[in-house]
Motif scaffolding. Structure first.
Motif, PDB file in Angstrom:
ATOM      1  N   ALA B 154      42.965  65.616  -5.001  1.00 15.92           N
ATOM      2  CA  ALA B 154      44.053  65.761  -4.633  1.00 15.92           C
ATOM      3  C   ALA B 154      45.119  64.266  -4.964  1.00 15.92           C
ATOM      4  CB  ALA B 154      44.580  66.680  -3.860  1.00 15.92           C
ATOM      5  N   ASN B 155      44.542  63.857  -3.448  1.00 18.98           N
ATOM      6  CA  ASN B 155      44.448  62.125  -3.497  1.00 18.98           C
ATOM      7  C   ASN B 155      43.875  61.246  -4.456  1.00 18.98           C
ATOM      8  OD1 ASN B 155      46.104  63.499  -1.615  1.00 18.98           O
ATOM      9  ND2 ASN B 155      44.561  62.635   0.201  1.00 18.98           N
ATOM     10  N   HIS B 156      43.214  61.619  -5.149  1.00 15.35           N
ATOM     11  CA  HIS B 156      41.733  60.786  -5.973  1.00 15.35           C
ATOM     12  C   HIS B 156      41.471  59.219  -5.369  1.00 15.35           C
ATOM     13  CE1 HIS B 156      42.458  61.023 -10.514  1.00 15.35           C
ATOM     14  NE2 HIS B 156      43.229  61.558 -10.233  1.00 15.35           N
ATOM     15  N   LEU B 157      40.697  60.430  -4.219  1.00 17.93           N
ATOM     16  CA  LEU B 157      40.455  59.227  -3.288  1.00 17.93           C
ATOM     17  C   LEU B 157      38.611  60.630  -2.507  1.00 17.93           C
ATOM     18  CD1 LEU B 157      42.103  58.855   0.405  1.00 17.93           C
ATOM     19  CD2 LEU B 157      41.226  56.980  -1.395  1.00 17.93           C
ATOM     20  N   LEU B 158      38.176  59.245  -2.265  1.00 13.20           N
ATOM     21  CA  LEU B 158      36.038  59.909  -1.630  1.00 13.20           C
ATOM     22  C   LEU B 158      36.174  59.546  -0.834  1.00 13.20           C
ATOM     23  CD1 LEU B 158      35.121  58.201  -5.489  1.00 13.20           C
ATOM     24  CD2 LEU B 158      34.912  60.089  -4.905  1.00 13.20           C
ATOM     25  N   LYS B 159      35.385  60.290  -0.066  1.00  7.44           N
ATOM     26  CA  LYS B 159      35.736  60.284   1.898  1.00  7.44           C
ATOM     27  C   LYS B 159      33.635  59.902   0.965  1.00  7.44           C
ATOM     28  CE  LYS B 159      38.440  62.133   4.045  1.00  7.44           C
ATOM     29  NZ  LYS B 159      39.311  60.516   4.799  1.00  7.44           N
ATOM     30  N   MET B 160      33.201  58.872   1.563  1.00 11.87           N
ATOM     31  CA  MET B 160      32.051  58.384   1.679  1.00 11.87           C
ATOM     32  C   MET B 160      31.224  57.844   2.478  1.00 11.87           C
ATOM     33  SD  MET B 160      31.992  56.248  -2.429  1.00 11.87           S
ATOM     34  CE  MET B 160      33.583  55.868  -1.945  1.00 11.87           C
TER      35      MET B 160
END
Ligand SMILES: Cc1cc2nc3c(=O)[nH]c(=O)nc-3n(C[C@H](O)[C@H](O)[C@H](O)COP(=O)(O)OP(=O)(O)OC[C@H]3O[C@@H](n4cnc5c(N)ncnc54)[C@H](O)[C@@H]3O)c2cc1C
Ligand SMILES: Nc1ncnc2c1ncn2[C@@H]1O[C@H](COP(=O)(O)O)[C@@H](O)[C@H]1O
Lengths: 330, 267
Positions: B154-160
């Motif tokens: 939804a936020n175009h984010l990756l948590k890595m």
């Protein structure tokens, strides 16, 4: 042919890493062997006061500095952008050296692509080319073969830790020049580091340590793993493990050496109670000297080891530890 | 939301390497080739997880190589990829990893990609170059040595999480992006026979390398490699370990340390 070398360093907690010092020392040596030129250190990061002082004492001609909040977390796109600005301050023929750390391994290809440069990673030997450029050697196929590569035009190299000596730096007082980096491109924005989980305490890092002692399932219990750590401590070595040890929950994943863990190339690797599965071996075959301690004389690890002790690690490890301790005392 | 994964075909790791008559590469004669299984299979598995757990829709797989590289693509299709693209290179086309990245970038202009995924390194050249170079050529961010991947589409984010010396970094960053995977959440699946059969019918598009040459030339570095292999050499085969003879652990320790000091000179 003279050569100008820019060394982009990797810092840990604001200090130049040993692998960065190796790259700087080799840069001085390559320039000398090229018949002259200059070495410049490029510092990229945030809060670099200490690193600046260290860089100034490395016997180089210049120090370029991009010390800014936006370089706090490592982003290959942002760092490559800054490194390109630094490279633009130097004249051809130009080579850029980086240590082959996690940061250097990601930054070198991006910078190479940006500059259209001859690029090579995990380099173990560097020679000035007969007609300009640099000739390098690197290991391929899991250490089973060596490539000699000629790199053309501007050259970008990442240098494998523990493969180059650190020679004493000549005296000097290079100027520190801040580099105006300007507005970062969109691809270099938005990376936010939440936290760093330190997994090593004050023990040396696996990928950088000259000596690594590793333990496997042959140690039988989590408690016995301390025997590996005791020997490592006496040798000033880093501690590694096989995946079986991580799967059993004896030690965290950061200890794992091999295909899904760390690929290392220390001067000395001591494998204790490790069978030598192919997935483990790909992580260690570039070590200069491999010692295996394993109860089973037919264990595959003995095929790649230089020295083998077919015996019980639970008794041999303490004997080694006390011998090393005694030798130190003497 | 599309994923593009890059796979390389490499000699089977069990292959006995011989030097080619040119002295500049290994001899491909009689060599068995396989998908870059040590690293690319782990990455394809992780890409499949993105599709199965995080709502990515299509998974396309690309390879740059000779016609036989189709087999590596079929392996990825059998694992579950949807479509494949082979950038077909003639045997005499000189390539280096940066040039491979330029070919992938040129082809990717016509392939939708929110995530581009590569393996940690190729088992043959061990360069680890293609991923972040691809980031540069596609003007995308790249994140390497990723060990833990959780997109927030939804936020175009990756948590890595990624590996750094001395620990791990927990970070978030935007995508589209290029990712190199150090370690996936699961071990790679083995394709079932029905899936292997299905994979034979999945779409596989072949693009001759020369059709991309104009686009490749427009990228920094151009259509020629910037490195040139002068020699490919094999060290003398390892003789196997020198076994230490001993009666007691103390004796084993004495002999080993002496050898490490005086013969190997590593202590
Ligand atoms: C996709 C995949 C990825 C993998 N990645 C990795 C990786 O990155 N790293 C890795 O290490 N493995 C990896 N593995 C696992 C690998 O295949 C092996 O299972 C693992 O390396 C075995 O660990 P080990 O040698 O400690 O245990 P074992 O294979 O159980 O060997 C234990 C050894 O200890 C010896 N021994 C027993 N008692 C004693 C004693 N008292 N003293 C001395 N020796 C003793 C035994 O003879 C035996 O050789 C991977 C596997 C897969 C499928
Ligand atoms: N010829 C190729 N075609 C497609 N992908 C490739 C190719 N070569 C390398 N890659 C990808 O890039 C990764 C790193 O390769 P390398 O930079 O050659 O070590 C591999 O694990 C693949 O995912």
């Amino acid at each position: 042919m003279t050569l100008n070398v820019l060394v982009i360093t990797d810092q840990r907690e604001g200090h130049l890493k040993p692998s960065s010092l190796e790259a700087i020392s080799e840069a001085r040596s390559v320039v000398e062997r090229s018949g002259g030129g200059s070495v410049t250190i490029g510092l990229i990061g945030s809060g670099l006061a200490e690193a600046q002082k260290e860089a100034k004492s490395q016997g180089v001609q210049r120090v370029l500095l991009a010390d800014h909040e936006s370089f706090k977390g490592f982003s290959a796109a942002a760092y490559a952008f800054a490194a390109e600005r630094m490279a633009a301050k130097l004249s051809a023929p130009l080579a850029i050296f980086l240590p082959d750390t996690a940061m250097g391994r990601e930054l070198a290809p991006r910078l190479g692509a940006k500059l259209g440069a001859g690029t090579a990673t995990a380099v173990v030997e560097i020679q000035p080319g007969a007609s300009g450029g640099l000739q390098i050697k690197r290991k391929v196929f899991g250490g089973k073969a060596t490539e000699t590569v000629n790199l053309l035009g501007t050259v970008v190299l990442s240098l494998r830790p523990n493969s180059f000596a650190i020679h004493p730096a000549p005296a000097g007082d290079p100027p520190v020049e801040p580099v105006e980096v300007g507005e970062l491109p969109a691809s270099a924005k938005g990376l936010a580091v939440e936290r760093v989980i330190s997994t090593r305490g004050d023990t040396p890092e696996l990928t950088e340590a000259p000596i690594v002692v590793s333990g496997g399932r042959g140690l039988k219990t989590a408690e016995n793993f301390v025997l590996v750590e005791n020997l490592a401590k006496e040798l000033g070595a880093a501690v590694g493990s096989s995946r079986a040890v991580v799967d059993a929950g004896w030690r965290p994943a950061s200890y794992q050496v091999g295909q899904t863990g760390k690929i290392i190339a220390p001067q000395l690797y001591i494998a204790c109670g490790i069978s030598g599965a192919i997935q483990h071996l790909v992580g260690i075959t570039n070590s200069r000297c491999i010692v295996a301690i394993n109860k089973d004389p037919a264990a595959p690890i003995f095929k790649v080891a230089d020295y083998g002790v077919a015996g019980d690690a639970l008794t041999i490890l303490p004997a080694l530890t006390s011998l090393v301790a005694r030798n130190k005392g003497a | 939301m599309d994923i593009l994964v890059c796979v390389k075909q490499v000699p089977d790791p069990e292959t006995k390497l011989r030097v080619a008559p040119s002295g500049k590469s290994f001899d491909t004669d009689g060599v068995k080739f396989t998908i870059n299984n040590t690293y690319d299979e782990a990455m394809v598995e992780e890409a499949l997880r993105m599709k199965e757990e995080f709502g990515f829709t299509a998974l396309r797989v690309i390879s740059v190589g000779p016609p036989r590289a189709e087999e590596a693509l079929r392996s990825a299709l059998a694992m579950g990829a949807d479509e494949a693209v082979l950038v077909e290179t003639p045997a005499d086309l000189p390539l280096d990893p940066l040039l491979v990245a330029r070919y992938i970038a040129a082809a990717a202009k016509d392939i939708p990609h929110d995530l581009v995924m590569v393996g940690r390194q190729a088992q043959d050249d061990e360069a680890g170059v293609v991923g972040s170079a691809l980031g540069e050529y596609l003007d995308l961010p790249s994140y390497s040595f990723v060990t833990d991947l959780a997109p927030v589409p939804a936020n175009h984010l990756l948590k890595m999480k990624r590996y750094v010396e001395g620990g791990e970094e927990v970070f978030s960053a935007p995508f589209p992006a290029v990712l190199s995977i150090l370690k996936g959440a699961k071990d790679p699946r083995t394709p079932t026979l029905p899936n292997i059969l299905k994979a034979r019918k999945k779409p596989l598009k072949k693009i001759p390398a020369k059709d991309l040459e104009a686009k490749v030339s427009a990228l920094q570095g151009g259509a020629k490699p910037t490195s040139d292999i002068l020699a490919f050499t094999l060290p003398p085969p390892r003789a196997g370990a020198k076994m230490i003879e001993f009666q007691t652990p103390e004796e084993a320790a004495e002999r080993l340390i002496k050898l490490l000091k005086e013969e190997a000179r590593v202590l």
